[in-house]
Design a protein around this motif. Structure first.
Motif, short mmCIF file in Angstrom:
data_model
loop_
_atom_site.label_atom_id
_atom_site.label_comp_id
_atom_site.label_asym_id
_atom_site.label_seq_id
_atom_site.Cartn_x
_atom_site.Cartn_y
_atom_site.Cartn_z
N THR A 1 0.85 -1.18 0.00
CA THR A 1 0.00 0.00 0.00
C THR A 1 0.89 1.24 0.00
O THR A 1 1.80 1.35 0.82
N THR A 2 0.65 2.15 -0.92
CA THR A 2 1.46 3.37 -1.01
C THR A 2 1.12 4.31 0.15
O THR A 2 0.13 4.11 0.85
N THR A 3 1.93 5.34 0.31
CA THR A 3 1.66 6.32 1.37
C THR A 3 0.36 7.07 1.12
O THR A 3 -0.22 7.63 2.04
N ALA B 1 -0.39 -1.13 -4.77
CA ALA B 1 0.62 -1.12 -5.82
C ALA B 1 1.31 -2.48 -5.86
O ALA B 1 1.28 -3.23 -4.88
N VAL B 2 1.90 -2.78 -6.99
CA VAL B 2 2.67 -4.01 -7.14
C VAL B 2 4.13 -3.63 -7.26
O VAL B 2 4.52 -2.81 -8.08
N GLY B 3 4.94 -4.22 -6.38
CA GLY B 3 6.38 -4.04 -6.45
C GLY B 3 7.00 -5.27 -7.08
O GLY B 3 6.41 -6.35 -7.07
N GLN C 1 9.97 -2.26 -0.97
CA GLN C 1 9.41 -0.93 -1.11
C GLN C 1 8.09 -0.81 -0.38
O GLN C 1 7.25 -1.70 -0.43
N GLY C 2 7.90 0.29 0.31
CA GLY C 2 6.63 0.55 0.96
C GLY C 2 6.37 -0.23 2.23
O GLY C 2 5.28 -0.20 2.75
N SER C 3 7.38 -0.93 2.74
CA SER C 3 7.11 -1.70 3.95
C SER C 3 8.18 -1.52 5.02
O SER C 3 7.87 -1.27 6.17
N ALA C 4 9.42 -1.61 4.67
CA ALA C 4 10.48 -1.56 5.67
C ALA C 4 10.62 -0.16 6.28
O ALA C 4 10.97 -0.02 7.45
#
Length: 117
Positions: free
Chosen positions: A39-41, A46-48, A62-65
């Motif tokens: 999930t984006t900010t 989104a798919v990484g 991306q988007g988690s750590a």
């Protein structure tokens, strides 16, 4: 063994080692693509993806750590290497899951980092 033969053998061994060290990075990478959802900010799904990810190197997704309380999910390992996914960043912690090549997991599997064999 004559000195000339020893020198030639040593030279051949050094050349072989230099060739191995100079080999392109793809020799030490998983071939294929690793996909995951996050999930984006802005709150969008989104798919990484990681194309030909390096082997033996921890990758924070991306988007988690970087987002406290945020996780990636639904990993799909479409590489030729085994992926070990971790709930924690930096491939740390006791909570991990192993994804053999060509497999995936459901939306329920949460992850923040991955390392490839």
């Amino acid at each position: 063994m004559p000195a000339r033969s020893l020198t030639a053998a040593l030279g051949a061994a050094c050349s072989a080692f230099a060739l191995l060290v100079a080999a392109p990075g793809s020799a030490f990478a998983a071939t294929g693509q690793f996909r995951y959802t996050y999930t984006t900010t802005d709150g969008y799904e989104a798919v990484g993806f990681l194309n030909n990810p390096p082997s033996g190197q921890c990758i924070n997704l991306q988007g988690s750590a970087s987002e406290p309380g945020s996780f990636s999910r639904a990993p799909k390992n479409r590489t030729d290497a085994t992926a070990t996914v971790f709930l924690d960043a930096d491939c740390e912690g006791d909570t991990y899951y192993i994804l053999p090549p060509g497999t995936g997991a459901s939306e329920r599997l949460l992850l923040r980092s991955v390392v490839f064999s």
